[in-house]
Design an enzyme around this catalytic site. Structure first.
Site, PDB file in Angstrom:
ATOM      1  N   LEU A  75       1.171  -1.457   0.001  1.00  0.00           N
ATOM      2  CA  LEU A  75       0.432  -0.247   0.025  1.00  0.00           C
ATOM      3  C   LEU A  75       0.747   1.448   0.130  1.00  0.00           C
ATOM      4  O   LEU A  75      -0.026   1.996   0.291  1.00  0.00           O
ATOM      5  CB  LEU A  75      -1.154  -0.035   1.440  1.00  0.00           C
ATOM      6  CG  LEU A  75      -2.187  -1.311   1.231  1.00  0.00           C
ATOM      7  CD1 LEU A  75      -2.432  -1.454   2.605  1.00  0.00           C
ATOM      8  CD2 LEU A  75      -2.827  -1.385  -0.177  1.00  0.00           C
ATOM      9  N   CYS A  76       2.013   0.834  -0.662  1.00  0.00           N
ATOM     10  CA  CYS A  76       2.565   1.730   0.164  1.00  0.00           C
ATOM     11  C   CYS A  76       2.702   3.449  -2.032  1.00  0.00           C
ATOM     12  O   CYS A  76       2.927   2.288  -2.985  1.00  0.00           O
ATOM     13  CB  CYS A  76       4.812   1.974  -0.459  1.00  0.00           C
ATOM     14  SG  CYS A  76       4.965   1.538   1.110  1.00  0.00           S
ATOM     15  N   HIS A  77       2.377   4.112  -1.268  1.00  0.00           N
ATOM     16  CA  HIS A  77       2.651   5.340  -3.089  1.00  0.00           C
ATOM     17  C   HIS A  77       4.028   5.143  -3.516  1.00  0.00           C
ATOM     18  O   HIS A  77       5.518   5.437  -2.794  1.00  0.00           O
ATOM     19  CB  HIS A  77       2.917   6.601  -2.306  1.00  0.00           C
ATOM     20  CG  HIS A  77       0.703   6.658  -2.123  1.00  0.00           C
ATOM     21  ND1 HIS A  77       0.677   6.829  -0.268  1.00  0.00           N
ATOM     22  CD2 HIS A  77      -0.378   7.386  -2.560  1.00  0.00           C
ATOM     23  CE1 HIS A  77      -0.420   6.789  -0.772  1.00  0.00           C
ATOM     24  NE2 HIS A  77      -1.439   7.325  -1.499  1.00  0.00           N
ATOM     25  N   ASP A 128      23.652 -11.951   2.374  1.00  0.00           N
ATOM     26  CA  ASP A 128      23.915 -12.875   0.937  1.00  0.00           C
ATOM     27  C   ASP A 128      25.154 -13.455   0.711  1.00  0.00           C
ATOM     28  O   ASP A 128      25.907 -13.998   0.327  1.00  0.00           O
ATOM     29  CB  ASP A 128      22.854 -12.420  -0.101  1.00  0.00           C
ATOM     30  CG  ASP A 128      23.325 -13.470  -1.809  1.00  0.00           C
ATOM     31  OD1 ASP A 128      22.958 -15.089  -1.572  1.00  0.00           O
ATOM     32  OD2 ASP A 128      23.750 -13.005  -3.000  1.00  0.00           O
TER      33      ASP A 128
END
Length: 160
Positions: A75-77, A128
């Site tokens: 839900l991030c813009h 990683d």
């Protein structure tokens, strides 16, 4: 604490409408740590890790992640970021690396998620790139340190 802004009146998830909010300068600072064996830290700092320049790759990964936060967090813009600064610094007291990200924009919503995403992905990249020599590394204490701008103004975390 106010209600959750990403829930509508029926409790369904939705993207917050920021169209009526004024555009202001917004900035956020986040940090996280990768704790590792001293030998792993020494290897990374020597520049002789098998996968290459761990610090440089982590820095680029964090910057790229900040720019793609809206693709990762539902839900991030999508934001036009004006600055993403990522630092990876050795910390002998851990031993390990401390990652900090400062993100800035001029817009209608804050950049806290972008700063936290930058730190998280940079820490994951360090893991990683060094996991072949130290699977026991820990990513910890990813948190927002400071935010400025917008209606809620300036906020700073208390020191732990």
């Amino acid at each position: 604490m106010t209600g959750l802004t990403h829930l509508d009146s029926e409790g369904a998830a939705h993207m917050v409408d920021v169209s009526e909010k004024p555009s202001t300068t917004r900035e956020a600072l986040a940090e996280g740590r990768v704790v590792m064996a001293q030998a792993t830290l020494d290897l990374i700092l020597s520049g002789n890790a098998k996968k290459g320049d761990v610090l440089g790759v982590a820095r680029i990964a964090g910057i790229m992640a900040a720019k793609r936060t809206h693709d990762l967090i539902p839900l991030c813009h999508p934001l036009m970021l004006t600055k993403v600064e990522l630092e990876v610094a050795p910390d002998a007291t851990l031993p390990g690396l401390t990652v900090t990200a400062r993100v800035k924009t001029a817009g209608q919503t804050g950049v806290e998620m972008e700063a936290l995403t930058a730190v998280s992905v940079a820490c994951l990249t360090i893991y990683d790139m060094a996991k072949a020599v130290d699977r026991g590394m820990r990513i910890e204490n990813v948190r927002l340190l400071e935010k400025a701008g917008g209606r809620s103004g300036h906020w700073r975390a208390e020191t732990p």
